[in-house]
Write a protein that holds these residues in place. Structure first.
Motif, PDB file in Angstrom:
ATOM      1  N   ASN A  91       0.811  -1.206   0.000  1.00  0.00           N
ATOM      2  CA  ASN A  91       0.000   0.000   0.000  1.00  0.00           C
ATOM      3  C   ASN A  91       0.845   1.258   0.000  1.00  0.00           C
ATOM      4  N   VAL A  92       2.141   1.063  -0.038  1.00  0.00           N
ATOM      5  CA  VAL A  92       3.016   2.219   0.122  1.00  0.00           C
ATOM      6  C   VAL A  92       3.376   2.816  -1.225  1.00  0.00           C
ATOM      7  N   VAL A  93       3.231   4.130  -1.340  1.00  0.00           N
ATOM      8  CA  VAL A  93       3.708   4.819  -2.523  1.00  0.00           C
ATOM      9  C   VAL A  93       4.913   5.649  -2.111  1.00  0.00           C
ATOM     10  N   PHE A  94       6.077   5.232  -2.564  1.00  0.00           N
ATOM     11  CA  PHE A  94       7.298   5.952  -2.192  1.00  0.00           C
ATOM     12  C   PHE A  94       7.337   7.322  -2.862  1.00  0.00           C
ATOM     13  N   LEU A  95       7.666   8.318  -2.076  1.00  0.00           N
ATOM     14  CA  LEU A  95       7.726   9.678  -2.600  1.00  0.00           C
ATOM     15  C   LEU A  95       8.754   9.782  -3.733  1.00  0.00           C
ATOM     16  N   GLN A  96       9.861   9.093  -3.559  1.00  0.00           N
ATOM     17  CA  GLN A  96      10.902   9.099  -4.597  1.00  0.00           C
ATOM     18  C   GLN A  96      10.322   8.662  -5.954  1.00  0.00           C
ATOM     19  N   ASP A  97       9.471   7.651  -5.935  1.00  0.00           N
ATOM     20  CA  ASP A  97       8.882   7.163  -7.190  1.00  0.00           C
ATOM     21  C   ASP A  97       7.972   8.221  -7.812  1.00  0.00           C
ATOM     22  N   VAL A  98       7.231   8.916  -6.960  1.00  0.00           N
ATOM     23  CA  VAL A  98       6.330   9.948  -7.477  1.00  0.00           C
ATOM     24  C   VAL A  98       7.139  11.065  -8.132  1.00  0.00           C
ATOM     25  N   ILE A  99       8.215  11.469  -7.474  1.00  0.00           N
ATOM     26  CA  ILE A  99       9.034  12.552  -8.035  1.00  0.00           C
ATOM     27  C   ILE A  99       9.686  12.094  -9.344  1.00  0.00           C
ATOM     28  N   ASP A 100      10.259  10.904  -9.328  1.00  0.00           N
ATOM     29  CA  ASP A 100      10.914  10.390 -10.539  1.00  0.00           C
ATOM     30  C   ASP A 100       9.925  10.325 -11.698  1.00  0.00           C
ATOM     31  N   GLN A 101       8.764   9.827 -11.399  1.00  0.00           N
ATOM     32  CA  GLN A 101       7.731   9.698 -12.427  1.00  0.00           C
ATOM     33  C   GLN A 101       7.355  11.065 -12.997  1.00  0.00           C
ATOM     34  N   CYS A 102       7.256  12.042 -12.119  1.00  0.00           N
ATOM     35  CA  CYS A 102       6.875  13.383 -12.549  1.00  0.00           C
ATOM     36  C   CYS A 102       7.972  13.986 -13.430  1.00  0.00           C
ATOM     37  N   ILE A 103       9.221  13.758 -13.070  1.00  0.00           N
ATOM     38  CA  ILE A 103      10.329  14.281 -13.875  1.00  0.00           C
ATOM     39  C   ILE A 103      10.312  13.603 -15.250  1.00  0.00           C
ATOM     40  N   GLU A 104      10.074  12.314 -15.261  1.00  0.00           N
ATOM     41  CA  GLU A 104      10.058  11.568 -16.513  1.00  0.00           C
ATOM     42  C   GLU A 104       8.916  12.046 -17.415  1.00  0.00           C
ATOM     43  N   LYS A 105       7.761  12.233 -16.812  1.00  0.00           N
ATOM     44  CA  LYS A 105       6.616  12.703 -17.601  1.00  0.00           C
ATOM     45  C   LYS A 105       6.879  14.117 -18.125  1.00  0.00           C
ATOM     46  N   ALA A 106       7.491  14.944 -17.280  1.00  0.00           N
ATOM     47  CA  ALA A 106       7.813  16.307 -17.707  1.00  0.00           C
ATOM     48  C   ALA A 106       8.765  16.240 -18.895  1.00  0.00           C
ATOM     49  N   TYR A 107       9.715  15.337 -18.821  1.00  0.00           N
ATOM     50  CA  TYR A 107      10.689  15.213 -19.907  1.00  0.00           C
ATOM     51  C   TYR A 107       9.984  14.874 -21.219  1.00  0.00           C
ATOM     52  N   ARG A 108       9.067  13.932 -21.136  1.00  0.00           N
ATOM     53  CA  ARG A 108       8.367  13.531 -22.361  1.00  0.00           C
ATOM     54  C   ARG A 108       7.565  14.680 -22.960  1.00  0.00           C
ATOM     55  N   ILE A 109       6.919  15.451 -22.105  1.00  0.00           N
ATOM     56  CA  ILE A 109       6.126  16.589 -22.615  1.00  0.00           C
ATOM     57  C   ILE A 109       7.038  17.628 -23.262  1.00  0.00           C
ATOM     58  N   ILE A 110       8.134  17.932 -22.572  1.00  0.00           N
ATOM     59  CA  ILE A 110       9.055  18.950 -23.087  1.00  0.00           C
ATOM     60  C   ILE A 110       9.674  18.487 -24.406  1.00  0.00           C
ATOM     61  N   ASP A 111      10.047  17.235 -24.435  1.00  0.00           N
ATOM     62  CA  ASP A 111      10.669  16.679 -25.632  1.00  0.00           C
ATOM     63  C   ASP A 111       9.715  16.766 -26.824  1.00  0.00           C
ATOM     64  N   GLU A 112       8.439  16.621 -26.542  1.00  0.00           N
ATOM     65  CA  GLU A 112       7.470  16.680 -27.616  1.00  0.00           C
ATOM     66  C   GLU A 112       7.220  18.119 -28.055  1.00  0.00           C
ATOM     67  N   LYS A 113       7.122  19.004 -27.065  1.00  0.00           N
ATOM     68  CA  LYS A 113       6.800  20.397 -27.384  1.00  0.00           C
ATOM     69  C   LYS A 113       7.974  21.130 -28.004  1.00  0.00           C
ATOM     70  N   ASN A 114       9.160  20.834 -27.512  1.00  0.00           N
ATOM     71  CA  ASN A 114      10.327  21.608 -27.930  1.00  0.00           C
ATOM     72  C   ASN A 114      11.560  20.704 -28.011  1.00  0.00           C
ATOM     73  N   PRO A 115      11.595  19.859 -29.050  1.00  0.00           N
ATOM     74  CA  PRO A 115      12.670  18.863 -29.121  1.00  0.00           C
ATOM     75  C   PRO A 115      14.067  19.477 -29.217  1.00  0.00           C
ATOM     76  N   GLU A 116      14.141  20.734 -29.708  1.00  0.00           N
ATOM     77  CA  GLU A 116      15.457  21.367 -29.903  1.00  0.00           C
ATOM     78  C   GLU A 116      16.035  21.967 -28.624  1.00  0.00           C
ATOM     79  N   LEU A 117      15.228  22.042 -27.598  1.00  0.00           N
ATOM     80  CA  LEU A 117      15.658  22.714 -26.366  1.00  0.00           C
ATOM     81  C   LEU A 117      16.963  22.118 -25.811  1.00  0.00           C
TER      82      LEU A 117
END
Ligand code: ARG
Length: 560
Positions: free
Chosen positions: A376-402
């Motif tokens: 039942n445990v959701v590790f905070l580290q996993d939530v942060i990592d997941q958020c960074i990864e998702k952010a990366y995917r969005i940024i990569d899609e919106k602005n691949p040259e960045l």
């Protein structure tokens, strides 16, 4: 600039202080009526006149100046219009002069605030439930510092209790040094879970665990060394998160630190006649105050969570001489804090009134949002990592040259987690949703960060501006300027109410007003004499948003 105060000091109503008048002043929903309004109904009794007549009279005696340009009486209200050019001058010059210090003050100089936050439990998962205390506490720490207070961040570690006996027992039986070294908290937690599973079949394990715990208390070298090692491993894992979130502590004095500081407290309670025996336990009766008794010692003489908290409060008062001591802890512990605050008060500690439980609501994760759920445990580290990864995917899609996409994704992802936890009034329960916190058009940090990048881009494309003259602001400019001018007051009230959410909401408000200005008004293409001024307004906006976000612990990427 505190306009309400400014106005209140210039309106004279007999028998009312400037504070009382300032409190009565409101901001009308429709600014065409005025920027501020004083309803005169409440003065009718004192002045023995109709509100309409009072408003008329006050409007005649009020002297307009470079700050308040217009006053009018309408239906019992006294409406004030700010001198827009004066406001623009005042706000812009102040922000550009004060820079990173805009919003700061020295009101707290000479005063100390202790903040007890995050307060992790050794060898237990650092899970999503710890998010709020960590980021709320971190934000309050920075906010108080910004206002000139000396802030003392305390991580009141949960490092005391029979669970450490269990852990030693489990480790001695099934643990492997290298595996635990590598696995950190997760490995320790697995051992702990296994202990409970096996103890169900084999109750003798519980006796073994108690014996180990006793050894820790008696200072057995081997047991203490293991205990210290568990602590080290936990803190190493947690530190990764603290670094990501920019969280700092001045003290890691946890529950075990007070082991030798409880006896004097118990003695004092007894001397003052506050202790009572009940079924072998020592308690302080709180019936008179509508609360169950506060248990001080169990029948076997061992201390409790509350006993350690009392010793800690006394120690903090002696050590830091705080003006306030805040406990950023979930509302589930409301009763605990009410009880031991009361007991300290009954002991005659007049400073007990300066202890504040800053309670907050629960955070849960949207159903199905976590793939790496373990039990039942959701590790905070996993939530942060997941958020960074998702952010990366969005940024990569919106602005691949960045450039530095990874760096940017880190700021965006971490910001999203922090802002998501701070955006609502702290007492509310919240459901964390990745899509919601990473919405570029929502009430999110990424929306604010994106607005900052937009402002930075305008500034980088501009010619050097030498000086500028303030023009009479248009509506969009005026709305933005007023919001920018509100920042110092926003910081002050966030501290007073222990509500970093005020600052988070402020960021979104300013970003929205800047975007309206950006889309409706030309900046760089504006005529000579105007573009310089608009550029200054852009610079002031970026500075204010940076200051505000940094109080929350959120960084601003140059480009996005
Ligand atoms: N470790 C505790 C928990 O996780 C929180 C401690 C809060 N601070 C305090 N002084 N009681 O519930």
């Amino acid at each position: 600039m505190d306009y309400k105060r400014y106005i209140a000091e210039r309106v004279c109503v007999e028998g009312l202080s400037a504070e009382e008048i300032a409190e009565a002043i409101a901001v009308p929903p429709d600014s065409s009526m005025g920027d501020f309004a004083l309803p005169c109904f409440r003065f009718a009794k004192v002045m023995r006149k109709s509100p309409v007549a009072i408003a008329e009279e006050l409007s005649k005696s009020y002297k307009t100046d470079e700050v308040i340009g217009e006053v009018s009486a309408v239906n019992g209200y006294l409406n004030f219009k700010v001198n827009k050019k004066g406001l623009a001058e005042e706000v812009l010059s102040r922000i550009l002069q004060e820079g990173a210090r805009y919003g700061a003050s020295e009101t707290g100089a000479g005063k100390t605030v202790c903040l007890d936050y995050s307060s992790v439990n050794i060898a237990k998962p650092f899970h999503i439930g710890h998010l709020s205390t960590t980021v709320l506490g971190g934000a309050l720490y920075r906010i108080f510092q910004f206002l000139g207070y000396k802030a003392v961040g305390i991580n009141h570690l949960g490092d005391y209790g029979t669970q450490f006996g269990k852990l030693i027992s489990a480790y001695t039986r099934w643990g492997k040094r290298e595996l635990v070294e590598q696995g950190g908290i997760r490995a320790l937690n697995e051992l702990y879970v296994r202990f409970h599973r096996e103890a169900e079949e084999n109750p003798a394990l519980d006796d073994e665990a108690r014996a180990y715990f006793k050894k820790i208390e008696e200072g057995d070298k081997e047991c203490l060394a293991l205990f210290e090692w568990f602590k080290e491993l936990t803190l190493k894992d947690v530190k990764i998160i603290y670094d990501l979130l920019d969280i700092k502590f001045d003290s890691y004095a946890g529950e075990s630190f007070y082991q030798d500081k409880m006896k004097p407290v118990v003695d004092e309670l007894r001397e003052k006649g506050l202790l009572k025996e009940s079924q072998g336990a020592q308690i302080v009766d709180l019936e008179e105050y509508g609360m169950p008794p506060c248990i001080i010692l169990k029948s076997d003489g061992s201390s409790l969570y509350a006993t350690r908290d009392m010793a800690a409060a006394i120690y903090r008062k002696q050590t830091y001489d705080f003006d306030k001591c805040l406990y950023v802890v979930a509302y589930q512990q409301n009763l605990h804090f009410k009880q031991f605050f009361k007991v300290l008060e009954l002991m005659g500690k007049d400073w007990a009134k300066d202890l504040v439980h800053v309670a907050y609501g629960m955070v849960s994760l949207e159903e199905g949002a976590m793939s790496t759920r373990k039990g039942n445990v959701v590790f905070l580290q996993d939530v942060i990592d997941q958020c960074i990864e998702k952010a990366y995917r969005i940024i990569d899609e919106k602005n691949p040259e960045l450039e530095n996409k990874r760096e940017v994704a880190k700021k965006v992802g971490v910001g999203a987690v922090v802002f998501g936890a701070l955006y609502n009034s702290k007492i509310k329960d919240i459901t964390f949703s990745y899509d919601k916190v990473l919405n570029f058009d929502g009430e999110t940090s990424v929306y604010v960060q994106y607005t900052c990048a937009r402002a930075a881009s305008v500034l980088s494309r501009a010619e050097k501006r030498s000086s500028f003259a303030v023009c009479l602001p248009c509506e969009q400019e005026f709305e933005l300027l007023k919001a920018l001018g509100d920042f110092p007051e926003t910081v002050r009230s966030a501290a007073e109410k222990y509500e970093p959410s005020y600052i988070a909401r402020y960021c979104v408000d300013v970003a929205q007003k800047f975007n309206k200005f950006y889309f409706d008004c030309k900046i760089l293409q504006a005529e000579e004499g105007v573009w310089e001024y608009r550029l200054a307004l852009t610079e002031a906006t970026l500075q204010t948003l940076k200051n505000a976000l940094s109080l929350l612990g959120i960084g601003v990427p140059e480009k996005m």
